[in-house]
Write a protein that holds these residues in place. Sequence first.
Motif: not given
Length: 256
Positions: A23-37
Amino acid sequence: MSTVIHMAAGEEPGEPEIFCSIQGEGITAGERRIFLRLSGCNLACSWCDTAYTWNWQGTPFRHERDRPGAPHKFSRRKEVIKTTTDEVARKALAYSAPGFVITGGEPLLQRLAVADLIRKLRAARPDAFVEIETNGTIDPGSTLWPLVDQFNVSPKLAHSGMPASKALKPSVLRAFNTFKNAWFKFVARNGADITAIEALAARLGLDRKRLLVMPEGTDSKLLQARLDQLRPICQARGLILSDRLHIHAFGNRRGI
Ligand code: SF4
């Protein structure tokens, strides 16, 4: 039963944009995430970095990347992947990360499909943390509110080129404010934007502790310059400053 969902096209031809990153932005920046656009947006911001989700050929929208004779437009046929929530869940669950980020475009345009998708993701990963990125103009609705762990709400200021009547929906923003894990992430270019953010938040009664200021920009050098400008103002006013880590790490590309 599977529901139809319109996804943005990813890097692989014909495949939806689903990827694992930080996660590049916001309060959880730096957390590993699966992105669905998801594809589609109800706004048309002049500096949007995902204009391939809405700025179709034949539409009159202006974008800062327009050049004389070469508007920054995309083929709707190529850029929208019509698929099902079953298929999207299957592809997303092939990755491993502690959480998912459902983003766009504006994902809440498809909120019933999003609810169906989250149920499928949670059926396989009950402990996953689910975030939704939204521009804050659409109420998630009673079905979706309880399915989401965190809303990253990004209301658009005048520099987006959007009129306030379209970009700022007071009743929707107040509804997000009642959800304790909704964070208001405002894109800013300068100190005047921060003043506008504070005035809006005060007018609507938004929780100041959940306001984030994030520099606008899609290249690392410009972001750094704006961070340097915004940092002392945020510090002085007690506002959280967010970076865009993915831009520094990977540049402005799809699927990262
Ligand atoms: S709301 Fe977000 S996705 Fe939609 S045009 Fe604006 S920046 Fe782009």
